[in-house]
Write a protein that holds these residues in place. Structure first.
Motif: not given
Length: 253
Positions: A30, A55, A33, A123, A17-18, A57, A15, A42
């Protein structure tokens, strides 16, 4: 063998993102992918290397990828092999000529896979590209570091990442366990031209010829990465943080 240096450390985090480092110790930037692998990252840039927090996805993509020859040695394959246990999975050593490095290794009868062209996209749609080379020898106790060459001149890349680096932190050493230390030491010497600095009944200290970072291999009941040793120029006393399966050990300058 070329002048290899530590480029980055891969730390798998659930996780992501958190996730934030305790006390926001390291600033996370950032990454992007790896679409073909089903992973994202990250990045924490330190003075002399960076930590890649990784991580997954799309687990179904990664599960499929690791069944190929390339996939089984790829940098995220250890995540699946460790049943998604958090921690440091492998390291990347930087080279300036990955094709010559491949020839050098093959001249030593060391089997390799690659170079493999890679890229990630953030992104904003900005793409970063590089090439990877993997040791394909299946007879290892610790997943070996792999090799990376960035597809831009070193001075250009250094200038690009300089604003993100936390100069007060420098990677000083990596510590890992091996169930068969003598075997791991021999392989790391063969693969990376490492020099033995010191040795005792329970551990061996190695380094790359062109880098000051040390690699401490200790006898253990399991094989795997244990600690990242970091020099902190802003502290007056050492401290240790256990973060998602990894011991981050900070030493005063």
């Amino acid at each position: 063998m070329q002048n290899l240096k530590l480029d980055h450390i891969i730390h798998y985090v659930h996780q992501l993102n958190d996730f934030k480092y305790p006390g926001h110790l390291f600033t996370l930037h950032q990454g992007g992918q790896h679409v073909r692998l089903g992973t994202f990252n990250r990045l924490a840039y330190l003075n002399n290397a960076y930590i890649e927090l990784l991580d997954v996805f799309k687990p179904e993509i990664l599960q499929k990828v690791i069944k190929s020859d390339e996939g089984r040695v790829s940098f995220p394959s250890k995540i699946v092999q460790d049943n998604y246990k958090q921690g440091v999975k492998t390291l990347a050593f930087r080279t300036q000529d990955i094709e010559q490095l491949k020839r050098d290794l093959e001249n030593r009868n060391i089997e390799v896979i690659g170079p493999v062209d890679m890229q990630r996209e953030n992104k904003k749609g900005d793409k970063t590209s590089w090439k990877l080379l993997y040791i394909a020898d299946p007879d290892y106790r610790v997943k070996p570091p792999f090799f990376i060459q960035w597809n831009e001149r070193e001075e250009v890349r250094n200038k690009k990442i300089a604003p993100f680096q936390q100069k007060e932190f420098s990677v000083k050493g990596i510590e890992l366990y091996s169930t068969e230390r003598a075997h791991t030491v021999k392989k790391w010497q063969e693969w990376f031209d490492m020099t033995i600095i010191s040795e005792s009944a329970t551990e061996t200290l190695l380094k790359l010829k062109a880098d000051d970072i040390t690699y401490r291999i200790l006898d253990g009941e399991y094989s795997g990465y244990k600690s990242i040793v970091i020099k902190d120029t802003l502290t007056t006393s050492p401290y240790t943080l256990i973060i998602r399966g990894v011991s981050y050990r900070f030493e005063a300058d």
